[in-house]
Design a protein around this motif. Structure first.
Motif, PDB file in Angstrom:
ATOM      1  N   LYS A 163       1.026  -1.196   0.113  1.00 44.45           N
ATOM      2  CA  LYS A 163       0.055   0.041   0.093  1.00 44.45           C
ATOM      3  C   LYS A 163       0.840   1.291  -0.112  1.00 44.45           C
ATOM      4  CE  LYS A 163      -4.037  -2.424   0.829  1.00 44.45           C
ATOM      5  NZ  LYS A 163      -3.477  -3.865   0.983  1.00 44.45           N
ATOM      6  N   ALA A 164       0.411   2.283  -0.687  1.00 44.06           N
ATOM      7  CA  ALA A 164       1.317   3.471  -0.770  1.00 44.06           C
ATOM      8  C   ALA A 164       0.850   4.434   0.135  1.00 44.06           C
ATOM      9  CB  ALA A 164       1.207   4.091  -2.206  1.00 44.06           C
ATOM     10  N   THR A 165      -0.576   4.565   0.620  1.00 45.49           N
ATOM     11  CA  THR A 165      -1.075   5.634   1.402  1.00 45.49           C
ATOM     12  C   THR A 165      -1.037   5.157   2.670  1.00 45.49           C
ATOM     13  OG1 THR A 165      -3.378   4.583   1.105  1.00 45.49           O
ATOM     14  CG2 THR A 165      -2.507   6.367  -0.502  1.00 45.49           C
ATOM     15  N   ALA A 166      -1.340   6.325   3.788  1.00 48.39           N
ATOM     16  CA  ALA A 166      -1.236   6.151   5.357  1.00 48.39           C
ATOM     17  C   ALA A 166      -0.516   5.167   5.902  1.00 48.39           C
ATOM     18  CB  ALA A 166      -2.804   5.462   5.360  1.00 48.39           C
ATOM     19  N   ARG A 167       0.706   5.465   5.570  1.00 48.54           N
ATOM     20  CA  ARG A 167       2.079   4.815   5.836  1.00 48.54           C
ATOM     21  C   ARG A 167       2.954   5.332   7.010  1.00 48.54           C
ATOM     22  NH1 ARG A 167       4.059   0.782   2.202  1.00 48.54           N
ATOM     23  NH2 ARG A 167       5.906   0.410   3.615  1.00 48.54           N
ATOM     24  N   GLY A 168       3.653   4.641   7.847  1.00 51.24           N
ATOM     25  CA  GLY A 168       4.454   5.089   8.858  1.00 51.24           C
ATOM     26  C   GLY A 168       3.832   5.452  10.010  1.00 51.24           C
ATOM     27  N   VAL A 169       2.822   4.676  10.366  1.00 51.19           N
ATOM     28  CA  VAL A 169       2.057   4.733  11.572  1.00 51.19           C
ATOM     29  C   VAL A 169       2.793   3.833  12.634  1.00 51.19           C
ATOM     30  CG1 VAL A 169      -0.283   4.268  12.645  1.00 51.19           C
ATOM     31  CG2 VAL A 169      -0.045   4.650  10.295  1.00 51.19           C
ATOM     32  N   ARG A 170       3.244   2.819  12.437  1.00 53.43           N
ATOM     33  CA  ARG A 170       3.877   2.042  13.484  1.00 53.43           C
ATOM     34  C   ARG A 170       5.408   2.043  13.124  1.00 53.43           C
ATOM     35  NH1 ARG A 170      -0.061  -2.844  14.923  1.00 53.43           N
ATOM     36  NH2 ARG A 170       0.794  -2.483  17.109  1.00 53.43           N
ATOM     37  N   ARG A 171       6.316   2.254  13.787  1.00 50.51           N
ATOM     38  CA  ARG A 171       7.754   1.938  13.477  1.00 50.51           C
ATOM     39  C   ARG A 171       8.595   1.393  14.923  1.00 50.51           C
ATOM     40  NH1 ARG A 171       8.911   7.863  10.963  1.00 50.51           N
ATOM     41  NH2 ARG A 171       6.685   8.279   9.821  1.00 50.51           N
ATOM     42  N   SER A 172       9.387   0.402  14.329  1.00 52.24           N
ATOM     43  CA  SER A 172      10.093  -0.132  15.533  1.00 52.24           C
ATOM     44  C   SER A 172      11.413   0.767  16.001  1.00 52.24           C
ATOM     45  CB  SER A 172      10.939  -1.651  14.997  1.00 52.24           C
ATOM     46  OG  SER A 172      12.144  -1.231  14.343  1.00 52.24           O
ATOM     47  N   PRO A 173      11.830   0.551  17.093  1.00 49.68           N
ATOM     48  CA  PRO A 173      12.989   1.183  17.664  1.00 49.68           C
ATOM     49  C   PRO A 173      14.176   1.435  16.695  1.00 49.68           C
ATOM     50  CG  PRO A 173      12.227  -0.241  19.167  1.00 49.68           C
ATOM     51  CD  PRO A 173      11.335  -0.630  18.061  1.00 49.68           C
ATOM     52  N   PHE A 174      14.414   0.407  15.687  1.00 55.38           N
ATOM     53  CA  PHE A 174      15.470   0.310  14.968  1.00 55.38           C
ATOM     54  C   PHE A 174      15.200   1.012  13.574  1.00 55.38           C
ATOM     55  CE2 PHE A 174      14.971  -3.643  17.401  1.00 55.38           C
ATOM     56  CZ  PHE A 174      15.936  -3.437  18.398  1.00 55.38           C
ATOM     57  N   HIS A 175      13.932   1.860  13.416  1.00 52.66           N
ATOM     58  CA  HIS A 175      13.486   1.969  11.833  1.00 52.66           C
ATOM     59  C   HIS A 175      14.393   3.137  11.445  1.00 52.66           C
ATOM     60  CE1 HIS A 175      10.314   2.975   8.996  1.00 52.66           C
ATOM     61  NE2 HIS A 175      11.080   4.193   8.971  1.00 52.66           N
ATOM     62  N   ALA A 176      14.783   4.045  12.143  1.00 61.67           N
ATOM     63  CA  ALA A 176      15.923   5.059  11.686  1.00 61.67           C
ATOM     64  C   ALA A 176      17.089   4.394  11.180  1.00 61.67           C
ATOM     65  CB  ALA A 176      15.992   6.277  12.503  1.00 61.67           C
ATOM     66  N   HIS A 177      17.760   3.403  12.023  1.00 63.56           N
ATOM     67  CA  HIS A 177      19.039   2.600  11.655  1.00 63.56           C
ATOM     68  C   HIS A 177      18.873   1.931  10.398  1.00 63.56           C
ATOM     69  CE1 HIS A 177      19.516   3.463  15.933  1.00 63.56           C
ATOM     70  NE2 HIS A 177      21.050   3.596  15.727  1.00 63.56           N
TER      71      HIS A 177
END
Length: 814
Positions: A417-431
Motif C-alpha cells: 500500500k502507498a497511502t497512510a504509511r509510517g504509523v507504527r515503527r520499530s525502535p530500529f527504524h531510523a537505523h
C-alpha cells in the motif's frame, strides 16, 4: 408497528448483508431475530450496486463464500416467489499487458484448484465471445461461464422475505440511537422510529450490518469497525438497438467493467485515486440518494472506454451515477465476532463486492453465531485482523483514496500500500533507513522487507517474474545460510501472561506442555475443539508466574482475544507488551561469534541450548536472548527494552562488521522458512487445518491430561490422517511460486499450494500444500508424480514430508 422488548439477536442494517444474516439465522432455526433498518431496506448502497456476481476471489475460502452466493441466488426466486433477476451470463476478464496476462492466467489456475469452471481464451476467442470489443492491445483473457449478474435490491428483498417466512421480524424506518453495554457485553439497543415511537430491545447479541454507517454503529457499541465510504461512479447508456445479452466484461488495465442490462450498456469504474466521502458523517436523511456528478473525475475512464467499446460513442448517456460504497483498509470485508466485545458481531465493509459476497458471508456468520466456532477458515475477513488504530478517521480517509482503485490494479506479489504509511515503527527504524531498507507494511508496522545496494533505488519494481529485489534477497539468504544475518522482529506480537494460574491456564489453551522450567521456550499452537489451529506461537517461561507469548504481527490481537475468551475465572492478567521491547534476530553459523563479541554471557550449548532464554549484559545495557529460529539456522532473538534498543543495534552492528554481518529483511525470512518447511499461520495452518495433518504433532504435549482440542487429536490418531502437508520444490529453477497454485498428483488436481517462495539456497521455487492421503502411508504419498500448475504450465515438482533443507534440524543446534 410492534417492536418487541426482547430478542435473541438484533441485526442493525437492512441492506443485502443484513437481510442475508437474518435469512441464514432463521434457516438454522433461530426465530427470535429482529432486523432494524433506519430508512427502507436496501436504501444505503445495495439499491445502486452493479449486481455483478462472480465466483472467484483471492483465497480458497472467500471463493467458497462467493460460489455459495451464486448458487443461493440461483434458487432464491423459486423459494420466495420474488424475481431476483439472477442470470448466469458468464464473465470475461481481458489483459492489455503481458504482466496482466500472467496475472489472469495465474487466476485461472487458482480457479481450477478451487473447483471453479474457467477457460483461458485467446484474443481471437475474446472477440468471438464479445463482438463489440475493440481488441487493440488485448493480449488474452479468461472466461468464467457460471458467473452472473442480478438485481441487487430484489435479491435483498427476497432474502428478507425468506427470513420473514421463518419468523424474523424486520422493521423499516426504525433507527438504532444507542447501544447499551455492561462490561464486555451489549445488553440491548435503544430505537427511534420516524413516526416518533421509541423504545428499547434487550438482546443477547447484535450484528452490525450497517454498511457505510458501520464505523459509527461500532462506536455506539464500543467496538472498532474501520471502514470509509468512497464515491463510486458508473454510467448507463441509452438503449442500444439489437444489443444482446453479453457476459460481464472487466478491463482492469483501464479500470473499467461493462454490463448489459435491459438493452443498455453500463460502464463502471474503479479509478486509481478515489474520492472518500462522508468524513464528517453521513446526512441524517440519506436514503436512495446519489452524490453530485463529477464528470472531470470520470472522464479519463470514459475516454478509454469509448475507444474500447465503440458503441458508447454512438449511444447517448442515459444516467451518470455517483453513489457511496464502503471500503476497508485492506480491501477485505469485516466478518465475525468483534475482539472488543463478547457478543457484538460484524458484517460490513464489502468493498464493492457485497452482492457477490452477501450470501456466503451471511451463511458463514450465521453458522459461527450458531455454533460459537468458525465453520471454516475466515482469517482473510475476520474483523479481529484489524488493529485499533485503523479506526482513525484520518488514516481511513488517506487509505480510502487508494483502496477502491486497488480492486482493478495489478495484484502483483508483494505489492505494498502507498497511502497512510509510517504509523507504527520499530525502535530500529531510523537505523534501517540509513542502511538501505525498503519497507513493507503489515498491521500498520513498517517492516524492512529487503535492503537495497548502494546506488540501487530503494523501491519496489513490481512484476510477476523476478522482481528487482530478487538478487538482494538471494544475498541475504546466503548470509544467513553461510555467515550471519541481522533482521528486525520488533513487529511480532508480545503478550505477557502472568498470575497465580498462568501455568494451568496456558496448559489448557496450548497444545504443548507448559509445566517447564523458567527460561524454557516452547513452540505450540492454540487449538479449537476440532484440533484446528487458531494460533501458532512460542511461549517463554519468564518466572514461576509469568510467561511471554510471541505471535505473528498480524494476529496479535486475535491471539490475545482467543486467550481472553478462554480465561474463565483464572487468576491471570494478560497484557500486550509488543511496543515495550525491540527484537533483533541474529541468525547464521556465525551468530554465536557475534553475540560473544558484545556480551560476556555464555552462549554455548551447555549453558544456552536451543529452546531456552537467558538475560544477559549486552554492550552497556541488558537484553534477554531467546535461542530459537524461524530460518532454520543457529541463532538468537535478542529482546531489549525500547529505551536501550538503539544502543543494542549499534553495538551488534559494530561488532559484526568484521564478521560479514548482513542486514536482512522479511522476504529473506520467508524464503528461508519455506526452504525449511516451517509453517506460516494464515496460509499453511489455519483454524480448519488439523494439527496432526499439518505435521505438528511433535509440538503437542505427551500425555497431557487436558487441553482444548485433545479429544479431536486422539480421535484423529485413532482414525488416521485424511491429508498431509507436503513440501514441494520445482525441478525447473525458473518459475516462481506464490500461493494457490494447483497441485497435480499423477496428472489430477488434488489441492493447491498454501504458500510459496523462492528457495535461493536450494536453487528453485518451493511451496507447501495439503495432499489427500486417506488410508495411505507416507511412502505411498511420495511414490506419485507431482506437478504444480504455474499460470497454466504444469511444472514437475519433487515432494517431501521432511524439510528439504536440513531435514534433521542439526543446524539450529550447532
Amino acid at each position: 408497528m410492534t417492536v418487541p422488548a426482547k430478542a435473541r439477536v438484533v441485526i442493525i442494517g437492512g441492506g443485502i448483508i443484513g437481510c442475508s444474516v437474518a435469512y441464514h439465522l432463521t434457516k438454522l432455526g433461530w426465530t427470535d431475530v429482529v432486523l432494524l433498518e433506519r430508512k427502507a431496506l436496501t436504501s444505503g448502497t445495495t439499491w445502486h450496486a452493479a449486481g455483478l456476481i462472480a465466483q472467484l476471489r483471492s483465497s480458497a475460502n472467500t471463493t467458497r463464500l462467493a460460489k455459495y452466493s451464486q448458487e443461493l441466488y440461483g434458487g432464491l426466486e423459486a423459494e420466495t416467489g420474488l424475481a431476483t433477476g439472477f442470470r448466469r451470463v458468464g464473465s470475461i476478464t481481458v489483459a492489455l499487458t503481458d504482466e496482466r496476462l500472467e496475472e489472469i492466467r495465474r487466476t485461472a489456475a487458482m480457479a481450477r484448484a478451487f473447483g471453479v469452471e474457467v477457460d483461458e481464451i485467446s484474443t481471437a476467442e475474446v472477440g468471438q465471445r464479445y463482438g463489440h470489443l475493440n481488441l487493440d492491445g488485448v493480449t488474452g483473457g479468461v472466461y468464467l461461464p457460471k458467473d452472473g449478474q442480478g438485481d441487487p435490491g430484489n435479491i435483498a428483498l427476497a432474502l428478507a422475505k425468506g427470513a420473514r417466512q421463518r419468523g424474523a421480524q424486520i422493521f423499516e424506518r426504525v433507527a438504532v440511537t444507542s447501544v447499551k453495554r455492561e462490561a464486555d457485553r451489549v445488553t440491548g439497543v435503544d430505537w427511534q422510529a420516524e413516526n416518533g415511537e421509541a423504545g428499547h430491545i434487550a438482546c443477547d447479541m447484535i450484528v452490525n450490518c450497517a454498511g457505510m454507517w458501520g464505523r459509527a454503529v461500532g462506536q455506539m457499541a464500543g467496538v472498532n469497525v474501520p471502514l470509509q465510504a468512497c464515491e463510486h461512479f458508473y454510467i448507463v447508456s441509452e438503449p442500444v438497438a439489437g444489443l444482446e445479452q453479453l457476459p460481464v466484461l472487466r478491463v482492469p488495465d483501464e479500470c473499467a467493467y461493462y454490463k448489459v442490462d435491459a438493452g443498455k450498456m453500463m460502464l463502471g469504474a474503479f479509478e486509481p485515486v478515489s474520492k472518500p466521502w462522508g468524513m464528517a458523517g453521513i446526512p441524517e436523511g440519506f436514503e436512495f440518494d446519489q452524490l453530485p456528478e463529477d464528470f472531470d473525475h470520470f472522464e479519463p475512464i470514459l475516454e478509454a472506454a469509448v475507444n474500447r467499446m465503440p458503441m458508447l460513442a454512438e449511444a447517448g448517456i442515459h444516467t451518470f451515477f455517483n453513489g457511496p460504497e464502503s471500503f476497508t483498509p485492506d480491501n477485505a470485508y469485516h466478518l465475525g465476532l468483534s475482539p472488543d466485545a463478547s457478543n457484538v458481531w460484524v458484517a460490513a465493509g464489502f468493498n464493492s463486492i457485497g452482492i457477490q459476497s452477501a450470501g456466503g458471508a451471511g451463511m458463514a456468520l450465521a453458522e459461527w453465531m450458531d455454533t460459537g466456532e468458525k465453520p471454516f477458515d475466515l482469517g482473510d475477513v475476520d474483523i479481529a485482523r484489524m488493529q485499533p488504530f485503523q479506526g482513525n478517521r484520518r488514516y481511513l480517509q488517506e487509505r480510502a483514496t487508494e483502496a477502491l482503485g486497488l480492486l482493478y490494479a495489478d495484484h502483483f506479489p508483494y505489492r505494498q500500500k502507498a497511502t497512510a504509511r509510517g504509523v507504527r515503527r520499530s525502535p530500529f527504524h531510523a537505523h534501517l533507513v540509513e542502511r538501505g531498507a525498503v519497507f513493507g507494511e503489515l498491521a500498520g508496522w513498517e517492516r524492512a522487507n529487503w535492503f537495497a545496494r548502494e546506488g540501487q533505488p530503494k523501491e519496489y519494481v513490481y512484476s510477476w517474474k523476478r522482481q528487482n529485489f530478487f538478487d538482494n534477497v538471494a544475498a541475504e539468504v546466503a548470509a544467513v545460510r553461510t555467515g550471519v544475518g541481522l533482521y528486525d522482529m520488533s513487529s511480532f506480537g508480545k503478550i505477557r501472561v502472568e498470575g497465580r494460574d498462568a501455568e494451568a491456564f496456558l496448559n489448557r489453551v496450548c497444545g504443548a506442555q507448559m509445566s517447564v522450567p523458567v527460561g524454557k521456550i516452547v513452540y505450540t499452537q492454540f487449538l479449537n475443539a476440532r484440533a484446528g489451529i487458531e494460533a501458532d506461537v512460542t511461549v517463554t517461561r519468564l518466572s514461576e508466574t509469568a510467561y511471554l507469548v510471541v505471535t505473528p504481527a498480524a494476529t496479535r490481537l486475535a491471539d490475545e482475544t482467543w486467550m481472553r475468551r478462554h480465561l474463565g475465572d483464572a487468576a491471570v492478567v494478560i497484557t500486550d507488551v509488543t511496543a515495550g521491547e525491540g527484537v533483533l534476530a541474529v541468525m547464521g553459523p556465525r551468530a554465536r561469534e557475534v553475540l560473544q563479541a558484545v556480551s560476556p554471557a555464555d552462549f554455548s550449548n551447555a549453558v544456552n541450548p536451543f529452546g531456552t532464554a537467558q538475560t544477559v549484559e549486552l554492550g552497556l545495557g541488558l537484553a534477554r536472548v531467546h535461542r530459537v529460529s524461524y530460518v532454520g539456522e543457529l541463532g538468537w532473538e535478542v529482546y531489549v527494552s525500547s529505551d536501550m534498543a538503539a544502543h543494542a543495534f549499534e553495538t551488534i552492528w559494530e561488532a559484526g562488521q568484521g564478521m560479514g554481518l548482513t542486514l536482512c529483511g522479511m522476504h529473506m525470512m520467508d524464503c528461508a522458512r519455506s526452504e525449511k518447511g516451517f509453517r506460516h499461520f494464515g496460509h499453511d495452518i489455519t483454524c480448519e487445518d488439523h494439527v496432526l495433518e499439518a505435521g505438528l504433532g511433535f509440538a503437542l504435549g505427551k500425555d497431557k491430561p487436558d487441553y482444548i482440542g485433545r479429544d479431536a487429536v486422539l480421535a484423529k490418531r485413532e482414525a488416521g490422517l485424511d491429508r498431509r502437508l507436503v513440501q514441494f520444490m520445482l525441478t525447473d529453477p525458473e518459475p516462481l511460486l506464490y500461493h494457490n497454485e494447483p497441485i497435480l498428483r499423477d496428472g489430477r488436481i488434488v489441492g493447491h499450494l498454501t504458500s510459496g517462495a523462492y528457495g535461493h539456497h536450494l536453487g528453485g521455487a518451493v511451496g507447501l500444500g495439503y495432499v489427500p492421503c486417506k488410508g495411505e502411508s507416507v511412502a505411498e504419498v511420495l511414490a506419485s508424480e507431482y506437478q504444480i500448475d504455474v499460470a497454466g504450465v504444469r511444472v514437475p515438482a519433487k515432494a517431501s514430508m521432511k524439510p528439504l533443507y536440513d531435514p534433521a534440524s542439526e543446524r539450529v543446534r550447532m
